[in-house]
Motif scaffolding. Structure first.
Motif, PDB file in Angstrom:
ATOM      1  N   ILE A 138       0.862  -1.175   0.000  1.00 33.98           N
ATOM      2  CA  ILE A 138       0.000   0.000   0.000  1.00 33.98           C
ATOM      3  C   ILE A 138       0.901   1.228   0.000  1.00 33.98           C
ATOM      4  N   MET A 139       0.669   2.135  -0.940  1.00 31.28           N
ATOM      5  CA  MET A 139       1.548   3.288  -1.121  1.00 31.28           C
ATOM      6  C   MET A 139       1.156   4.435  -0.192  1.00 31.28           C
ATOM      7  N   ALA A 140       1.183   4.144   1.096  1.00 32.43           N
ATOM      8  CA  ALA A 140       0.882   5.134   2.141  1.00 32.43           C
ATOM      9  C   ALA A 140       2.203   5.661   2.685  1.00 32.43           C
ATOM     10  N   PRO A 141       2.156   6.742   3.466  1.00 34.73           N
ATOM     11  CA  PRO A 141       3.407   7.261   4.030  1.00 34.73           C
ATOM     12  C   PRO A 141       4.223   6.154   4.712  1.00 34.73           C
ATOM     13  N   GLY A 142       5.492   6.072   4.355  1.00 33.13           N
ATOM     14  CA  GLY A 142       6.387   5.079   4.922  1.00 33.13           C
ATOM     15  C   GLY A 142       6.600   3.863   4.036  1.00 33.13           C
ATOM     16  N   TRP A 143       5.816   3.740   2.982  1.00 31.48           N
ATOM     17  CA  TRP A 143       5.916   2.519   2.164  1.00 31.48           C
ATOM     18  C   TRP A 143       7.252   2.402   1.455  1.00 31.48           C
ATOM     19  N   GLU A 144       7.847   3.522   1.064  1.00 32.40           N
ATOM     20  CA  GLU A 144       9.120   3.454   0.345  1.00 32.40           C
ATOM     21  C   GLU A 144      10.240   2.949   1.251  1.00 32.40           C
ATOM     22  N   VAL A 145      10.238   3.371   2.501  1.00 41.70           N
ATOM     23  CA  VAL A 145      11.247   2.895   3.459  1.00 41.70           C
ATOM     24  C   VAL A 145      11.084   1.392   3.656  1.00 41.70           C
TER      25      VAL A 145
ATOM     26  N   LYS B  62       1.782  -3.434  16.292  1.00 46.41           N
ATOM     27  CA  LYS B  62       3.132  -2.873  16.321  1.00 46.41           C
ATOM     28  C   LYS B  62       4.103  -3.784  17.069  1.00 46.41           C
ATOM     29  N   GLU B  63       3.677  -4.354  18.194  1.00 49.25           N
ATOM     30  CA  GLU B  63       4.565  -5.211  18.987  1.00 49.25           C
ATOM     31  C   GLU B  63       4.873  -6.512  18.243  1.00 49.25           C
ATOM     32  N   GLU B  64       3.894  -7.063  17.552  1.00 47.94           N
ATOM     33  CA  GLU B  64       4.130  -8.295  16.794  1.00 47.94           C
ATOM     34  C   GLU B  64       5.103  -8.052  15.641  1.00 47.94           C
ATOM     35  N   TRP B  65       4.961  -6.931  14.963  1.00 45.55           N
ATOM     36  CA  TRP B  65       5.913  -6.606  13.892  1.00 45.55           C
ATOM     37  C   TRP B  65       7.300  -6.359  14.475  1.00 45.55           C
ATOM     38  N   ARG B  66       7.363  -5.696  15.654  1.00 47.35           N
ATOM     39  CA  ARG B  66       8.667  -5.456  16.295  1.00 47.35           C
ATOM     40  C   ARG B  66       9.348  -6.789  16.606  1.00 47.35           C
TER      41      ARG B  66
ATOM     42  N   PRO C 232       9.346   4.431  11.816  1.00 44.01           N
ATOM     43  CA  PRO C 232       8.566   4.569  10.576  1.00 44.01           C
ATOM     44  C   PRO C 232       8.147   3.223   9.986  1.00 44.01           C
ATOM     45  N   VAL C 233       9.032   2.237  10.048  1.00 44.12           N
ATOM     46  CA  VAL C 233       8.704   0.907   9.524  1.00 44.12           C
ATOM     47  C   VAL C 233       7.585   0.275  10.352  1.00 44.12           C
ATOM     48  N   LEU C 234       7.723   0.333  11.676  1.00 45.25           N
ATOM     49  CA  LEU C 234       6.696  -0.254  12.549  1.00 45.25           C
ATOM     50  C   LEU C 234       5.367   0.481  12.417  1.00 45.25           C
ATOM     51  N   ASP C 235       5.415   1.792  12.299  1.00 43.86           N
ATOM     52  CA  ASP C 235       4.174   2.567  12.130  1.00 43.86           C
ATOM     53  C   ASP C 235       3.460   2.150  10.842  1.00 43.86           C
ATOM     54  N   TYR C 236       4.215   2.045   9.769  1.00 38.80           N
ATOM     55  CA  TYR C 236       3.617   1.658   8.489  1.00 38.80           C
ATOM     56  C   TYR C 236       3.024   0.257   8.571  1.00 38.80           C
TER      57      TYR C 236
ATOM     58  N   SER D 283       2.193  -1.649  11.162  1.00 35.46           N
ATOM     59  CA  SER D 283       1.086  -1.834  12.106  1.00 35.46           C
ATOM     60  C   SER D 283      -0.161  -1.069  11.676  1.00 35.46           C
ATOM     61  N   THR D 284       0.004  -0.047  10.867  1.00 35.93           N
ATOM     62  CA  THR D 284      -1.158   0.700  10.388  1.00 35.93           C
ATOM     63  C   THR D 284      -1.809   0.007   9.199  1.00 35.93           C
ATOM     64  N   TYR D 285      -1.013  -0.446   8.256  1.00 34.42           N
ATOM     65  CA  TYR D 285      -1.577  -0.964   7.007  1.00 34.42           C
ATOM     66  C   TYR D 285      -1.580  -2.482   6.913  1.00 34.42           C
ATOM     67  N   TYR D 286      -0.873  -3.152   7.814  1.00 36.61           N
ATOM     68  CA  TYR D 286      -0.861  -4.615   7.829  1.00 36.61           C
ATOM     69  C   TYR D 286      -1.089  -5.095   9.253  1.00 36.61           C
ATOM     70  N   ASN D 287      -2.151  -4.591   9.849  1.00 39.09           N
ATOM     71  CA  ASN D 287      -2.519  -4.936  11.210  1.00 39.09           C
ATOM     72  C   ASN D 287      -3.568  -6.042  11.170  1.00 39.09           C
ATOM     73  N   GLN D 288      -3.793  -6.649  12.339  1.00 41.89           N
ATOM     74  CA  GLN D 288      -4.839  -7.666  12.433  1.00 41.89           C
ATOM     75  C   GLN D 288      -6.164  -7.064  12.018  1.00 41.89           C
ATOM     76  N   GLN D 289      -6.958  -7.837  11.335  1.00 46.22           N
ATOM     77  CA  GLN D 289      -8.274  -7.387  10.927  1.00 46.22           C
ATOM     78  C   GLN D 289      -9.305  -8.395  11.394  1.00 46.22           C
TER      79      GLN D 289
END
Length: 122
Positions: free
Chosen positions: A35-42, A63-67, A88-92, A94-100
């Motif tokens: 998803i091309m949201a802020p942080g995706w390039e990093v 965020k903790e699971e990704w960490r 920035p990586v964790l924010d991206y 956990s925001t766009y690939y979080n549990q649903q």
């Protein structure tokens, strides 16, 4: 009391609608699938240096699971320390690939409770 519950419900519905709409407003990169949201390039540069971005899109976590996942890569897989790009990586992620929530229009039922699942093979 019912009025308070109604207001809380409206707030929660509004918050979840806002979060869903936020994700839907971004395009998906054709090459990476991210998803091309802020942080995706990093994330694209950091993660795709070692593995395909499909691994990202197939996984979900807070965020903790990704960490924990990334720390495992640092500790055992030779990933460099992300230093100032950790947040920035964790924010991206956990925001766009979080549990649903489970989409019950796709699945017939909720997963079985642990006590009803077959034992794990050893």
């Amino acid at each position: 009391m019912n009025k308070l519950r109604y207001l809380i419900l409206l707030f929660l519905l509004g918050a979840s609608t806002t979060a869903a709409a936020k994700v839907e407003n971004y395009l998906v990169d054709e090459k990476s699938g991210l998803i091309m949201a802020p942080g995706w390039e990093v994330v694209n540069k950091q993660c795709n240096a070692c593995h395909t971005s499909l691994i990202i899109t197939q996984n979900k976590g807070n965020k903790e699971e990704w960490r924990e996942t990334i720390q495992w890569m640092v500790d055992s897989q030779g990933l460099w320390d992300l230093s100032d790009t950790w947040e920035p990586v964790l924010d991206y992620l956990s925001t766009y690939y979080n549990q649903q929530e489970i989409d019950l229009t796709t699945f017939r039922r909720l997963p079985l409770a642990v006590e009803y699942q077959p034992p794990v093979a050893k």
